[in-house]
Design a protein around this motif. Sequence first.
Motif, mmCIF file in Angstrom:
data_model
loop_
_atom_site.group_PDB
_atom_site.id
_atom_site.type_symbol
_atom_site.label_atom_id
_atom_site.label_comp_id
_atom_site.label_asym_id
_atom_site.label_seq_id
_atom_site.Cartn_x
_atom_site.Cartn_y
_atom_site.Cartn_z
ATOM 1 N N ASP A 233 0.832 -1.205 0.000
ATOM 2 C CA ASP A 233 0.000 0.000 0.000
ATOM 3 C C ASP A 233 0.862 1.249 0.000
ATOM 4 O O ASP A 233 2.012 1.239 0.453
ATOM 5 C CB ASP A 233 -0.930 0.013 1.219
ATOM 6 N N THR B 212 0.180 5.820 0.223
ATOM 7 C CA THR B 212 -0.780 6.914 0.416
ATOM 8 C C THR B 212 -0.149 8.238 0.029
ATOM 9 O O THR B 212 0.995 8.529 0.415
ATOM 10 C CB THR B 212 -1.244 6.981 1.884
ATOM 11 N N LYS C 105 -1.235 12.301 0.300
ATOM 12 C CA LYS C 105 -2.263 13.177 0.864
ATOM 13 C C LYS C 105 -1.740 14.601 1.017
ATOM 14 O O LYS C 105 -0.538 14.831 1.170
ATOM 15 C CB LYS C 105 -2.768 12.641 2.202
ATOM 16 N N THR D 265 -2.935 -1.449 -2.809
ATOM 17 C CA THR D 265 -3.891 -0.460 -2.327
ATOM 18 C C THR D 265 -3.268 0.923 -2.436
ATOM 19 O O THR D 265 -2.163 1.151 -1.928
ATOM 20 C CB THR D 265 -4.284 -0.729 -0.867
ATOM 21 N N THR E 294 -4.053 5.149 -1.986
ATOM 22 C CA THR E 294 -4.951 6.167 -1.447
ATOM 23 C C THR E 294 -4.449 7.547 -1.834
ATOM 24 O O THR E 294 -3.264 7.857 -1.653
ATOM 25 C CB THR E 294 -5.032 6.075 0.084
ATOM 26 N N GLU F 186 -5.674 11.401 -1.037
ATOM 27 C CA GLU F 186 -6.589 12.180 -0.205
ATOM 28 C C GLU F 186 -6.131 13.632 -0.140
ATOM 29 O O GLU F 186 -4.955 13.911 0.137
ATOM 30 C CB GLU F 186 -6.658 11.588 1.200
ATOM 31 N N LYS G 122 -7.510 -1.866 -3.967
ATOM 32 C CA LYS G 122 -8.376 -0.719 -3.727
ATOM 33 C C LYS G 122 -7.653 0.561 -4.108
ATOM 34 O O LYS G 122 -6.470 0.737 -3.792
ATOM 35 C CB LYS G 122 -8.799 -0.647 -2.257
ATOM 36 N N VAL G 123 -8.365 1.443 -4.794
ATOM 37 C CA VAL G 123 -7.880 2.798 -5.032
ATOM 38 C C VAL G 123 -8.920 3.760 -4.488
ATOM 39 O O VAL G 123 -10.100 3.660 -4.827
ATOM 40 C CB VAL G 123 -7.645 3.067 -6.537
ATOM 41 N N THR G 124 -8.475 4.669 -3.633
ATOM 42 C CA THR G 124 -9.371 5.655 -3.038
ATOM 43 C C THR G 124 -8.992 7.049 -3.506
ATOM 44 O O THR G 124 -7.833 7.467 -3.357
ATOM 45 C CB THR G 124 -9.308 5.604 -1.502
ATOM 46 N N LYS H 203 -10.175 10.598 -2.454
ATOM 47 C CA LYS H 203 -10.972 11.311 -1.466
ATOM 48 C C LYS H 203 -10.545 12.777 -1.444
ATOM 49 O O LYS H 203 -9.366 13.079 -1.286
ATOM 50 C CB LYS H 203 -10.792 10.688 -0.079
#
Length: 457
Positions: free
Chosen positions: A351, A353, A355, A377, A379, A381, A404-406, A408
């Motif tokens: 994963d 992230t 942000k 995964t 993310t 954000e 999963k790709v988010t 946000k």
Amino acid sequence: MKLKDYKVKVNIIDFGAKSGVDELQTDFIQAAIDHCFKMGGGEIQIPKGEFLCGGIRLRSNTTLHLLEGAKLIGSRDCEDYFVLQKDKVEPVEPYILTEEERINGRSPDGLHYGRRWLSSLIKIYKAKNVAIIGEKDSVIDGRDCYDGDNEEGFRGPHCICVGESKNLYFHGYTIVNSANWAHCIWNAKNITCREVTIKAGHDGFDVFGCTNVLVENCDIFSGDDSIAGYSNYKVRIRNCNLSSSCSAFRFAGTCVTVTDCKIEGNSPYVHRYTLNKEEQITNNILSDEENPNHRYRMKSFYTYYGDNRLVIKRPPSKMVFDRCEIKNPTKFFHYNFSGSEEWSSNRPLVDITFKNMKVENVNLPMIAYGDKTQPVTITMENVELTLGDDFMDDCLLRTANLKKVTFKNFKLNNFKGNTLIKNYGKNSGQILLENTNLSSGLITVFETDDKFEVEMI
């Protein structure tokens, strides 16, 4: 960490070193280092001036202190850098010096630290409590030393090379024209690098198999990757200014945080891989006007890294990029575990992230090709991503083996394509859109089963 107040402090001048002469001062500098080591530890001072040098070895409980205006100038002869081969104070095992990749089917400790590829201006091997400190205008100059027998037919010695060591502190100096990586660090613990400047050369700061690493307040303007490495644990990179003609981060690890960094994708220094033979030998680089733009433009802000030189013990995960500003990367994100790139084939990314980031003038889509047994995964954000007017594709993200790709609080500007995401993997996966200007209708799925989900909030 403050400069350790050793009782033993020596100046290399007192051991015979001379400034501004054409002869190598290697033996005099090494004599000063060895004296401090034999006394139980000490500080080796390099005064103002230019000191021509081949490979030297720092030892446990020593600090190399470049005083204001001190310049350590590397030799242009690549044969002057094999310090481990001639070390009689702390001789190394013969197998460490071999050029063979493996002995009896194995690579001891992951690397043979005496190999040609690991030659360096400053070597730290099996040492502890070692520092390199630089005052104002202090410089370590690798002089782009050409080595026709090394990697890619031209790479020379690294500026600083570390193996099997711990408690390392780097502060305040400037490295210019490193003939290979400016910092090449393997299997080390407790590393701090503060207020270091790197200009031109190859990679800026590379760590492999390292634990507890801090890089902060550094300026790295490189002719290759800015920060690179893999199989690392507990890494913090913060408040750095980076510019690269390859990748700002070619990196992987477990528990990695990158915060408050500013990245400029148009490097002032040419990508060293693009040099022709004449440029490699003479270091006479063509002017900007004569060079194509791709020699200076950052290829990718983030590129996944993980080859087979080291065992990656922990799953690459918990990687977080926060509060960074990125301008002019050709690509924002590149992770390819399809097997077509050997530098990314060891162990898959779990994963990552991103942000609180602002990314401007991107020209190619993101790639996220995960592993079938370990889908990735991703993310994003509070990210604003602006594509360049010459964005060269009809989609933003190409994926395979996605978990999963988010997206946000994600804003995408200047997107003119008709497909946001193209997924090619036969696996279950999820795309979450929450408070974005993206449309679920822009997601195209290829060759997937019916478990693939798109959720929009």
